[in-house]
Design a protein around this motif. Structure first.
Motif, PDB file in Angstrom:
ATOM      1  N   LEU A 196       0.807  -1.215   0.000  1.00 65.65           N
ATOM      2  CA  LEU A 196       0.000   0.000   0.000  1.00 65.65           C
ATOM      3  C   LEU A 196       0.841   1.266   0.000  1.00 65.65           C
ATOM      4  CD1 LEU A 196      -2.790  -1.044   2.543  1.00 65.65           C
ATOM      5  CD2 LEU A 196      -2.845  -1.172   0.043  1.00 65.65           C
ATOM      6  N   THR A 197       2.085   1.190   0.505  1.00 67.20           N
ATOM      7  CA  THR A 197       2.924   2.387   0.589  1.00 67.20           C
ATOM      8  C   THR A 197       3.669   2.678  -0.709  1.00 67.20           C
ATOM      9  OG1 THR A 197       4.821   1.115   1.419  1.00 67.20           O
ATOM     10  CG2 THR A 197       3.271   2.007   3.040  1.00 67.20           C
ATOM     11  N   LYS A 198       3.765   1.713  -1.590  1.00 71.69           N
ATOM     12  CA  LYS A 198       4.439   1.883  -2.880  1.00 71.69           C
ATOM     13  C   LYS A 198       5.905   2.295  -2.710  1.00 71.69           C
ATOM     14  CE  LYS A 198       0.704   1.071  -5.300  1.00 71.69           C
ATOM     15  NZ  LYS A 198       0.567  -0.125  -6.167  1.00 71.69           N
ATOM     16  N   GLN A 199       6.577   1.743  -1.682  1.00 70.38           N
ATOM     17  CA  GLN A 199       7.985   2.072  -1.463  1.00 70.38           C
ATOM     18  C   GLN A 199       8.934   1.023  -2.026  1.00 70.38           C
ATOM     19  OE1 GLN A 199       9.189   3.513   2.428  1.00 70.38           O
ATOM     20  NE2 GLN A 199       7.107   4.181   2.894  1.00 70.38           N
ATOM     21  N   LEU A 200       8.411   0.061  -2.742  1.00 71.36           N
ATOM     22  CA  LEU A 200       9.258  -0.952  -3.355  1.00 71.36           C
ATOM     23  C   LEU A 200       9.170  -0.836  -4.871  1.00 71.36           C
ATOM     24  CD1 LEU A 200       8.538  -4.088  -1.134  1.00 71.36           C
ATOM     25  CD2 LEU A 200      10.562  -2.636  -1.116  1.00 71.36           C
ATOM     26  N   PRO A 201      10.319  -0.701  -5.540  1.00 75.12           N
ATOM     27  CA  PRO A 201      11.650  -0.614  -4.939  1.00 75.12           C
ATOM     28  C   PRO A 201      11.923   0.785  -4.404  1.00 75.12           C
ATOM     29  CG  PRO A 201      11.817  -0.381  -7.310  1.00 75.12           C
ATOM     30  CD  PRO A 201      10.364  -0.652  -7.017  1.00 75.12           C
ATOM     31  N   SER A 202      12.927   0.890  -3.521  1.00 74.59           N
ATOM     32  CA  SER A 202      13.457   2.174  -3.064  1.00 74.59           C
ATOM     33  C   SER A 202      14.949   2.181  -3.348  1.00 74.59           C
ATOM     34  CB  SER A 202      13.213   2.380  -1.566  1.00 74.59           C
ATOM     35  OG  SER A 202      11.881   2.750  -1.301  1.00 74.59           O
ATOM     36  N   VAL A 203      15.437   3.283  -3.910  1.00 72.18           N
ATOM     37  CA  VAL A 203      16.859   3.428  -4.215  1.00 72.18           C
ATOM     38  C   VAL A 203      17.417   4.534  -3.336  1.00 72.18           C
ATOM     39  CG1 VAL A 203      18.578   3.900  -5.985  1.00 72.18           C
ATOM     40  CG2 VAL A 203      16.488   2.662  -6.584  1.00 72.18           C
ATOM     41  N   LYS A 227       3.095  11.410   5.953  1.00 71.34           N
ATOM     42  CA  LYS A 227       2.208  10.317   6.341  1.00 71.34           C
ATOM     43  C   LYS A 227       2.798   8.944   6.040  1.00 71.34           C
ATOM     44  CE  LYS A 227      -1.995  13.067   5.701  1.00 71.34           C
ATOM     45  NZ  LYS A 227      -3.319  13.152   5.025  1.00 71.34           N
ATOM     46  N   GLY A 228       4.063   8.928   5.611  1.00 70.99           N
ATOM     47  CA  GLY A 228       4.722   7.656   5.337  1.00 70.99           C
ATOM     48  C   GLY A 228       4.374   7.050   4.002  1.00 70.99           C
ATOM     49  N   ARG A 229       3.785   7.843   3.108  1.00 70.36           N
ATOM     50  CA  ARG A 229       3.417   7.349   1.790  1.00 70.36           C
ATOM     51  C   ARG A 229       4.440   7.802   0.757  1.00 70.36           C
ATOM     52  NH1 ARG A 229      -2.671   9.549   1.740  1.00 70.36           N
ATOM     53  NH2 ARG A 229      -1.424  11.425   2.185  1.00 70.36           N
ATOM     54  N   ALA A 230       4.725   6.926  -0.185  1.00 72.30           N
ATOM     55  CA  ALA A 230       5.724   7.225  -1.210  1.00 72.30           C
ATOM     56  C   ALA A 230       5.148   8.190  -2.237  1.00 72.30           C
ATOM     57  CB  ALA A 230       6.181   5.943  -1.893  1.00 72.30           C
ATOM     58  N   VAL A 231       5.960   9.189  -2.606  1.00 72.82           N
ATOM     59  CA  VAL A 231       5.586  10.114  -3.665  1.00 72.82           C
ATOM     60  C   VAL A 231       5.827   9.427  -5.007  1.00 72.82           C
ATOM     61  CG1 VAL A 231       6.030  12.364  -4.693  1.00 72.82           C
ATOM     62  CG2 VAL A 231       6.195  12.079  -2.213  1.00 72.82           C
ATOM     63  N   SER A 232       4.841   9.469  -5.877  1.00 76.15           N
ATOM     64  CA  SER A 232       4.927   8.761  -7.153  1.00 76.15           C
ATOM     65  C   SER A 232       6.185   9.168  -7.921  1.00 76.15           C
ATOM     66  CB  SER A 232       3.685   9.060  -7.993  1.00 76.15           C
ATOM     67  OG  SER A 232       3.740   8.404  -9.237  1.00 76.15           O
ATOM     68  N   TRP A 233       6.905   8.152  -8.388  1.00 76.72           N
ATOM     69  CA  TRP A 233       8.148   8.382  -9.129  1.00 76.72           C
ATOM     70  C   TRP A 233       8.367   7.223 -10.084  1.00 76.72           C
ATOM     71  CZ3 TRP A 233      13.456   6.741  -9.477  1.00 76.72           C
ATOM     72  CH2 TRP A 233      14.317   7.712  -9.982  1.00 76.72           C
ATOM     73  N   THR A 234       8.771   7.522 -11.320  1.00 79.59           N
ATOM     74  CA  THR A 234       8.956   6.487 -12.337  1.00 79.59           C
ATOM     75  C   THR A 234      10.395   5.995 -12.325  1.00 79.59           C
ATOM     76  OG1 THR A 234       7.253   7.505 -13.732  1.00 79.59           O
ATOM     77  CG2 THR A 234       8.761   5.930 -14.789  1.00 79.59           C
ATOM     78  N   PHE A 235      10.570   4.687 -12.144  1.00 80.87           N
ATOM     79  CA  PHE A 235      11.904   4.088 -12.086  1.00 80.87           C
ATOM     80  C   PHE A 235      12.359   3.702 -13.484  1.00 80.87           C
ATOM     81  CE2 PHE A 235      10.735   3.609  -7.661  1.00 80.87           C
ATOM     82  CZ  PHE A 235      11.938   3.786  -7.004  1.00 80.87           C
ATOM     83  N   ASN A 236      12.844   4.669 -14.233  1.00 85.35           N
ATOM     84  CA  ASN A 236      13.453   4.363 -15.517  1.00 85.35           C
ATOM     85  C   ASN A 236      14.881   4.888 -15.538  1.00 85.35           C
ATOM     86  OD1 ASN A 236      13.277   7.167 -16.028  1.00 85.35           O
ATOM     87  ND2 ASN A 236      11.324   6.945 -17.071  1.00 85.35           N
ATOM     88  N   GLU A 237      15.615   4.531 -16.579  1.00 86.95           N
ATOM     89  CA  GLU A 237      17.034   4.876 -16.640  1.00 86.95           C
ATOM     90  C   GLU A 237      17.246   6.384 -16.693  1.00 86.95           C
ATOM     91  OE1 GLU A 237      20.851   4.012 -19.578  1.00 86.95           O
ATOM     92  OE2 GLU A 237      19.241   2.520 -19.371  1.00 86.95           O
ATOM     93  N   GLU A 238      16.425   7.080 -17.456  1.00 88.78           N
ATOM     94  CA  GLU A 238      16.577   8.530 -17.589  1.00 88.78           C
ATOM     95  C   GLU A 238      16.413   9.236 -16.251  1.00 88.78           C
ATOM     96  OE1 GLU A 238      14.461  12.278 -19.947  1.00 88.78           O
ATOM     97  OE2 GLU A 238      13.852  10.208 -20.352  1.00 88.78           O
ATOM     98  N   ASN A 239      15.390   8.865 -15.493  1.00 86.13           N
ATOM     99  CA  ASN A 239      15.169   9.488 -14.188  1.00 86.13           C
ATOM    100  C   ASN A 239      16.280   9.163 -13.210  1.00 86.13           C
ATOM    101  OD1 ASN A 239      12.807  10.675 -15.026  1.00 86.13           O
ATOM    102  ND2 ASN A 239      11.459   9.166 -14.085  1.00 86.13           N
ATOM    103  N   MET A 240      16.775   7.937 -13.251  1.00 85.63           N
ATOM    104  CA  MET A 240      17.862   7.556 -12.353  1.00 85.63           C
ATOM    105  C   MET A 240      19.116   8.379 -12.633  1.00 85.63           C
ATOM    106  SD  MET A 240      17.208   5.199 -10.045  1.00 85.63           S
ATOM    107  CE  MET A 240      18.890   4.617  -9.755  1.00 85.63           C
ATOM    108  N   ILE A 241      19.464   8.531 -13.893  1.00 83.34           N
ATOM    109  CA  ILE A 241      20.667   9.290 -14.257  1.00 83.34           C
ATOM    110  C   ILE A 241      20.536  10.749 -13.853  1.00 83.34           C
ATOM    111  CG2 ILE A 241      22.071  10.084 -16.193  1.00 83.34           C
ATOM    112  CD1 ILE A 241      21.424   7.451 -17.597  1.00 83.34           C
ATOM    113  N   ARG A 242      19.355  11.325 -14.079  1.00 82.49           N
ATOM    114  CA  ARG A 242      19.157  12.740 -13.777  1.00 82.49           C
ATOM    115  C   ARG A 242      19.074  13.001 -12.276  1.00 82.49           C
ATOM    116  NH1 ARG A 242      14.804  13.264 -16.182  1.00 82.49           N
ATOM    117  NH2 ARG A 242      13.391  13.128 -14.415  1.00 82.49           N
ATOM    118  N   GLU A 243      18.248  12.249 -11.554  1.00 77.01           N
ATOM    119  CA  GLU A 243      18.016  12.522 -10.144  1.00 77.01           C
ATOM    120  C   GLU A 243      19.237  12.220  -9.278  1.00 77.01           C
ATOM    121  OE1 GLU A 243      15.233  13.809  -8.642  1.00 77.01           O
ATOM    122  OE2 GLU A 243      14.460  14.199 -10.656  1.00 77.01           O
ATOM    123  N   PHE A 244      19.976  11.179  -9.624  1.00 77.76           N
ATOM    124  CA  PHE A 244      21.135  10.795  -8.819  1.00 77.76           C
ATOM    125  C   PHE A 244      22.445  11.358  -9.359  1.00 77.76           C
ATOM    126  CE2 PHE A 244      17.954   7.739  -7.561  1.00 77.76           C
ATOM    127  CZ  PHE A 244      18.202   7.537  -6.209  1.00 77.76           C
TER     128      PHE A 244
END
Length: 305
Positions: free
Chosen positions: A213-220, A238-255
């Protein structure tokens, strides 16, 4: 144009799709997906089925069945807009097709509906989707090794995925994370994974909930100098995960992977010159990872049991 693009994509991935069909999970899923079509069109069987067609042809779809199939197509298209891998596209198709088949069979004959539903339950309980087993430069942690490894050298930046094997989102993200490790793994930039579905105490220690229900999997999580500096998805008050798309482009940019990789190459050069006296934990194999061209064959794929 869209049809041509889709056809070209299918033909490009055809060898990979062929390999999938050789696996029991995909073979059974395929037959469960087309089960209603086979029953409705099967000679010798379809003649005895109920139908609402005005011409009485029970070997063809009636208007309600066509409506359900069109609705299924729309749902699959909407869900696949956020799919990041071909496996996830196929998984969405299989999942919603089974739901549609349950409705169609119960509408056709309650006995067929009960039989099909029982087959689906047995399939879910006995047949799991195959895990990603491709090349990767990833260190697998256990509950006893993760803290020690993260604190071993303050100059090493770790990108660690917290996952669970039962999570379909984690399975879909696995090839993306593996591909990133092949491209960016370096002496000063390392990739790790820990199965918090297996080591439940780590979920509380690192604040990653295993509840669907928390949508925290996966977490990086990004660790620098042994401390967490950021994570995706973020978690609200409230302990709920903010919607985020786990794709290569987002990983490279955000991290900031490109920037981190450039800094890591400089670290590797210093380690290569000063040798093991400066940092014995960074061995020669780690230094080789930071060349301008990534090696074709990965040499690290360890799992701590």
């Amino acid at each position: 144009m869209g049809l041509i693009t889709g056809l070209c994509t299918f033909l490009y991935h055809l060898p990979q799709i062929y390999k999938w069909l050789l696996k029991p999970y995909y073979i059974v899923s395929f037959f469960l997906t087309v089960a209603f079509l086979l029953v409705r069109k099967a000679p010798g069987l379809c003649e005895h089925l109920a139908t609402q067609r005005e011409d009485g042809n029970s070997c063809d779809f009636d208007w309600r069945e066509l409506e359900i199939l069109m609705f299924l197509s729309a749902i699959v298209m909407m869900k696949n807009r956020r799919a990041i891998t071909l496996e996830q596209h196929i998984g969405n198709l299989f999942l919603f097709s089974k739901v549609a088949n349950v409705i169609l069979f119960f509408r056709l004959d309650i006995r067929l509906g009960i039989l099909y539903f029982a087959l689906c339950i047995a399939f879910v309980m006995t047949c799991k989707p195959p895990l990603y087993m491709g090349p990767e430069y990833i260190k697998y942690f256990s509950d006893k090794t993760i803290d020690e490894e993260l604190q071993r050298d303050s100059r090493i930046t770790w990108i660690v995925e917290f996952y669970a094997n039962w999570s379909s989102d984690c399975q879909s993200f696995a090839p993306v994370f593996a591909d990133l490790s092949l491209k960016y793994n370096c002496a000063g930039l390392r990739f790790g994974k820990v199965d918090i579905g297996r080591y439940g105490e780590l979920s509380q220690r690192y604040g990653v909930s295993t509840s669907p229900l928390t949508k925290q999997l996966p977490s990086v999580l990004l660790f620098q100098a042994g401390r967490e500096t950021m994570r995706r998805p973020m978690v609200d008050n409230k302990g709920r995960a903010v919607s985020w798309t786990f794709n290569e482009e987002n990983m490279i940019r955000e991290f900031n992977l490109n920037e981190l990789f450039q800094k890591s190459k400089k670290l590797s050069k210093r380690v290569g010159v000063k040798g093991e006296e400066q940092n014995p934990e960074l061995d020669e194999s780690d230094n080789e990872f930071c060349s301008d061209e990534n090696p074709e064959q990965p040499t690290e794929n360890k799992k701590d049991k």
